[in-house]
Design a protein around this motif. Structure first.
Motif, PDB file in Angstrom:
ATOM      1  N   UNK A 157      46.436  42.147   4.837  1.00  8.13           N
ATOM      2  CA  UNK A 157      45.728  41.211   3.949  1.00  8.13           C
ATOM      3  C   UNK A 157      46.123  39.759   4.212  1.00  8.13           C
ATOM      4  N   UNK A 158      47.178  39.549   4.996  1.00  8.10           N
ATOM      5  CA  UNK A 158      47.621  38.185   5.312  1.00  8.10           C
ATOM      6  C   UNK A 158      47.215  37.757   6.717  1.00  8.10           C
ATOM      7  N   UNK A 159      46.507  38.600   7.449  1.00  9.94           N
ATOM      8  CA  UNK A 159      46.129  38.253   8.823  1.00  9.94           C
ATOM      9  C   UNK A 159      45.114  37.122   8.818  1.00  9.94           C
ATOM     10  N   UNK A 160      45.374  36.082   9.617  1.00 10.08           N
ATOM     11  CA  UNK A 160      44.512  34.911   9.680  1.00 10.08           C
ATOM     12  C   UNK A 160      43.856  34.727  11.050  1.00 10.08           C
ATOM     13  N   UNK A 161      44.512  35.150  12.126  1.00 10.36           N
ATOM     14  CA  UNK A 161      44.002  34.944  13.478  1.00 10.36           C
ATOM     15  C   UNK A 161      43.965  36.300  14.183  1.00 10.36           C
ATOM     16  N   UNK A 162      42.774  36.677  14.676  1.00 14.47           N
ATOM     17  CA  UNK A 162      42.601  37.933  15.406  1.00 14.47           C
ATOM     18  C   UNK A 162      41.891  37.629  16.719  1.00 14.47           C
ATOM     19  N   UNK A 163      42.591  37.872  17.828  1.00 18.80           N
ATOM     20  CA  UNK A 163      42.065  37.611  19.167  1.00 18.80           C
ATOM     21  C   UNK A 163      41.771  38.943  19.847  1.00 18.80           C
ATOM     22  N   UNK A 164      40.475  39.216  20.097  1.00 16.84           N
ATOM     23  CA  UNK A 164      40.043  40.463  20.731  1.00 16.84           C
ATOM     24  C   UNK A 164      39.263  40.181  22.013  1.00 16.84           C
ATOM     25  N   UNK A 165      39.523  39.082  22.655  1.00 19.21           N
ATOM     26  CA  UNK A 165      38.785  38.719  23.858  1.00 19.21           C
ATOM     27  C   UNK A 165      39.148  39.644  25.022  1.00 19.21           C
ATOM     28  N   UNK A 166      38.220  39.739  25.993  1.00 15.71           N
ATOM     29  CA  UNK A 166      38.434  40.479  27.235  1.00 15.71           C
ATOM     30  C   UNK A 166      38.790  41.938  26.978  1.00 15.71           C
ATOM     31  N   UNK A 167      37.971  42.590  26.148  1.00 15.45           N
ATOM     32  CA  UNK A 167      38.053  44.020  25.943  1.00 15.45           C
ATOM     33  C   UNK A 167      36.711  44.637  26.332  1.00 15.45           C
ATOM     34  N   UNK A 168      36.437  45.832  25.830  1.00 12.77           N
ATOM     35  CA  UNK A 168      35.178  46.514  26.135  1.00 12.77           C
ATOM     36  C   UNK A 168      34.448  46.904  24.856  1.00 12.77           C
ATOM     37  N   UNK A 169      34.515  46.059  23.849  1.00 16.79           N
ATOM     38  CA  UNK A 169      33.908  46.370  22.556  1.00 16.79           C
ATOM     39  C   UNK A 169      32.394  46.381  22.679  1.00 16.79           C
ATOM     40  N   UNK A 170      31.767  47.375  22.048  1.00 13.54           N
ATOM     41  CA  UNK A 170      30.317  47.518  22.065  1.00 13.54           C
ATOM     42  C   UNK A 170      29.671  47.111  20.754  1.00 13.54           C
ATOM     43  N   UNK A 171      30.394  47.204  19.653  1.00 12.07           N
ATOM     44  CA  UNK A 171      29.826  46.879  18.347  1.00 12.07           C
ATOM     45  C   UNK A 171      30.947  46.460  17.411  1.00 12.07           C
ATOM     46  N   UNK A 172      30.544  46.046  16.228  1.00 11.12           N
ATOM     47  CA  UNK A 172      31.483  45.589  15.202  1.00 11.12           C
ATOM     48  C   UNK A 172      31.109  46.243  13.888  1.00 11.12           C
ATOM     49  N   UNK A 173      32.091  46.811  13.200  1.00 12.58           N
ATOM     50  CA  UNK A 173      31.829  47.502  11.939  1.00 12.58           C
ATOM     51  C   UNK A 173      31.660  46.503  10.801  1.00 12.58           C
ATOM     52  N   UNK A 174      30.801  46.893   9.852  1.00  9.12           N
ATOM     53  CA  UNK A 174      30.538  46.009   8.707  1.00  9.12           C
ATOM     54  C   UNK A 174      31.718  45.932   7.753  1.00  9.12           C
ATOM     55  N   UNK A 175      32.571  46.952   7.731  1.00 10.94           N
ATOM     56  CA  UNK A 175      33.686  46.977   6.779  1.00 10.94           C
ATOM     57  C   UNK A 175      34.890  46.178   7.256  1.00 10.94           C
ATOM     58  N   UNK A 176      34.772  45.487   8.382  1.00 12.01           N
ATOM     59  CA  UNK A 176      35.907  44.707   8.870  1.00 12.01           C
ATOM     60  C   UNK A 176      36.253  43.570   7.912  1.00 12.01           C
ATOM     61  N   UNK A 177      35.252  43.036   7.256  1.00 10.19           N
ATOM     62  CA  UNK A 177      35.512  41.965   6.286  1.00 10.19           C
ATOM     63  C   UNK A 177      36.295  42.477   5.085  1.00 10.19           C
ATOM     64  N   UNK A 178      36.094  43.736   4.703  1.00 11.98           N
ATOM     65  CA  UNK A 178      36.861  44.304   3.596  1.00 11.98           C
ATOM     66  C   UNK A 178      38.318  44.494   3.995  1.00 11.98           C
ATOM     67  N   UNK A 179      38.567  44.907   5.252  1.00 18.37           N
ATOM     68  CA  UNK A 179      39.933  45.161   5.690  1.00 18.37           C
ATOM     69  C   UNK A 179      40.718  43.883   5.919  1.00 18.37           C
ATOM     70  N   UNK A 180      40.030  42.789   6.279  1.00 19.86           N
ATOM     71  CA  UNK A 180      40.702  41.529   6.607  1.00 19.86           C
ATOM     72  C   UNK A 180      40.114  40.401   5.763  1.00 19.86           C
ATOM     73  N   UNK A 181      40.399  40.363   4.478  1.00 26.93           N
ATOM     74  CA  UNK A 181      39.775  39.336   3.629  1.00 26.93           C
ATOM     75  C   UNK A 181      40.306  37.932   3.881  1.00 26.93           C
ATOM     76  N   UNK A 182      41.519  37.800   4.429  1.00 26.10           N
ATOM     77  CA  UNK A 182      42.090  36.478   4.656  1.00 26.10           C
ATOM     78  C   UNK A 182      41.891  35.938   6.051  1.00 26.10           C
ATOM     79  N   UNK A 183      41.093  36.611   6.874  1.00 26.28           N
ATOM     80  CA  UNK A 183      40.928  36.196   8.265  1.00 26.28           C
ATOM     81  C   UNK A 183      40.228  34.839   8.343  1.00 26.28           C
TER      82      UNK A 183
END
Length: 412
Positions: A157-183
């Motif tokens: 809940x305190x995570x502010x910076x998330x770097x996911x560059x240069x991976x193989x992600x195909x999509x993004x889940x809608x519930x990510x905002x619920x898991x990381x409200x302080x991003x």
């Protein structure tokens, strides 16, 4: 005198008490060396004794035993994982470039910055970061992540910076905002994203940076960006944007975003062919063809992305690229201003023109009134002179008639 001395020595040698007293004195001298509480040795060197006063003092070995038992009961507290560098003053843990295939399980709980870039992590289990609840910066760039489950970030809940560059992600889940409200910063650049969710379910209140550069996105729903009320930097470059009626919402949002002071890079169109290489914002709104309404039999679901298979089911089978380039879409966007900057400029120009017209009308009115006043004054003078001339003309005949009549003679 010598005899007395010899007798005393002979008595001491013959008396057992004298020998014992001598031994006791020697033993006392030897025990004085060990009066600090350590073992004392008797004169015969066979038995060992412990000072009873030393037993009453606190045992150093007991303290060491207590400390070792606490360290056993609390394993991993303050420890550093293998292949990682832990820096306690900055509360950072660097595990980058170590060939890791999973998250280290024994991370220190005081960690605020965790660097896991340049590894071989391809999957994140649920609650993968349970041991670092205070984490504020997480770098997972240059790994092999293809799927990103929101359960993996539960508890951060305190995570502010998330770097996911240069991976193989195909999509993004809608519930990510619920898991990381302080991003605050989310970087998804250099992945294989083909679509993003149409909404997040709840606003991402604190997000200020959203980057999706160098992906495979063709469309981006306006509702997703509207769920980020505090975003100030949006990076969209190097995506194969399809600038058709589906992207009108993104164009309108970007225009409003820039007008409000936001910063973004260029979204260059890849399709259709006439607009290839042009910036999305440079294409006038009026040139976009309205999206046709779908037939009831082929109405797409709410979560379906534009250009999906059900909308193209009525078409004959053929080249897939031709089917994907179909201009049909779900609904026609609501009519909104094409460009706020153009609208403001139009209002300003209209006001200036109206002001100029009003000034011209005022000048014409003043000119008309002045001309009327001058004309009236001129006609008034002309009329006065005419009347005066008429009066003068009527007086002259009377004078002539009076001159022709003889003077009156008085009777005699």
């Amino acid at each position: 005198m010598t005899e007395e001395i010899s007798e005393e020595r002979s008595q001491e040698a013959s008396s057992p008490t004298g020998l014992e007293s001598h031994k006791d004195k020697r033993g006392c001298d030897e025990e004085m060396v060990f009066m600090d509480g350590r073992q004392a040795e008797v004169a015969d060197g066979q038995n060992t004794l412990i000072d009873p006063e030393w037993l009453a003092l606190p045992s150093i070995s007991g303290v060491l035993l207590l400390f070792s038992s606490v360290s056993i009961l609390l394993p991993g507290v303050g420890s550093c994982p293998k292949k990682c560098l832990c820096h306690r003053p900055s509360k950072s843990v660097d595990c980058s470039g170590q060939g890791l295939s999973k998250i280290p399980p024994d991370l220190p709980p005081w960690t605020l910055t965790l660097l896991l870039q340049d590894n071989q992590i391809h999957w994140l289990p649920a609650i993968a970061f349970r041991s670092v609840p205070l984490l504020s910066t997480l770098n997972l760039s240059n790994n092999s992540l293809s799927n990103l489950a929101s359960e993996a970030f539960y508890g951060l809940r305190h995570l502010e910076v998330l770097n996911l560059t240069q991976n193989s992600l195909l999509s993004l889940e809608t519930s990510l905002a619920h898991a990381l409200p302080g991003l605050r910063q989310l970087d998804l650049s250099s992945n294989s994203l083909t679509l993003l969710p149409t909404s997040l379910g709840k606003p991402w209140e604190n997000l200020t940076v959203f980057a999706v550069q160098q992906n495979s996105l063709q469309h981006l729903e306006r509702t997703l960006l509207e769920a980020m009320p505090k975003v100030r930097l949006v990076l969209l470059k190097n995506n194969p944007w399809k600038c058709d009626c589906h992207l009108v919402g993104l164009k309108l949002w970007l225009e409003r975003f820039i007008f409000a002071g936001g910063v973004t890079d260029s979204a260059i169109c890849r399709l259709p062919e006439p607009w290839k290489g042009r910036d999305l914002l440079s294409i006038p709104h009026e040139l976009y063809q309205p999206c046709p309404l779908p037939s009831p039999q082929l109405a797409p679901s709410l979560g379906q992305q534009p250009g999906s298979a059900p909308q193209e089911a009525h078409k004959p089978s053929g080249n897939n690229s031709e089917q994907q380039d179909s201009p049909e879409c779900g609904t026609k966007p609501k009519p909104k201003p094409a460009n706020l900057r153009h609208a403001v400029a139009t209002v300003v120009i209209t006001g200036v023109v109206c002001g100029i017209v009003c000034l011209m009308m005022l000048a014409a009115a003043i000119y008309g009134c002045t001309y009327a006043a001058i004309t009236a004054q001129y006609h008034g003078r002309l009329l006065a002179s005419t009347r005066e001339s008429e009066k003068m003309g009527s007086k002259e005949p009377m004078d002539h008639s009076a001159a022709r009549e003889p003077p009156c003679q008085s009777p005699p």
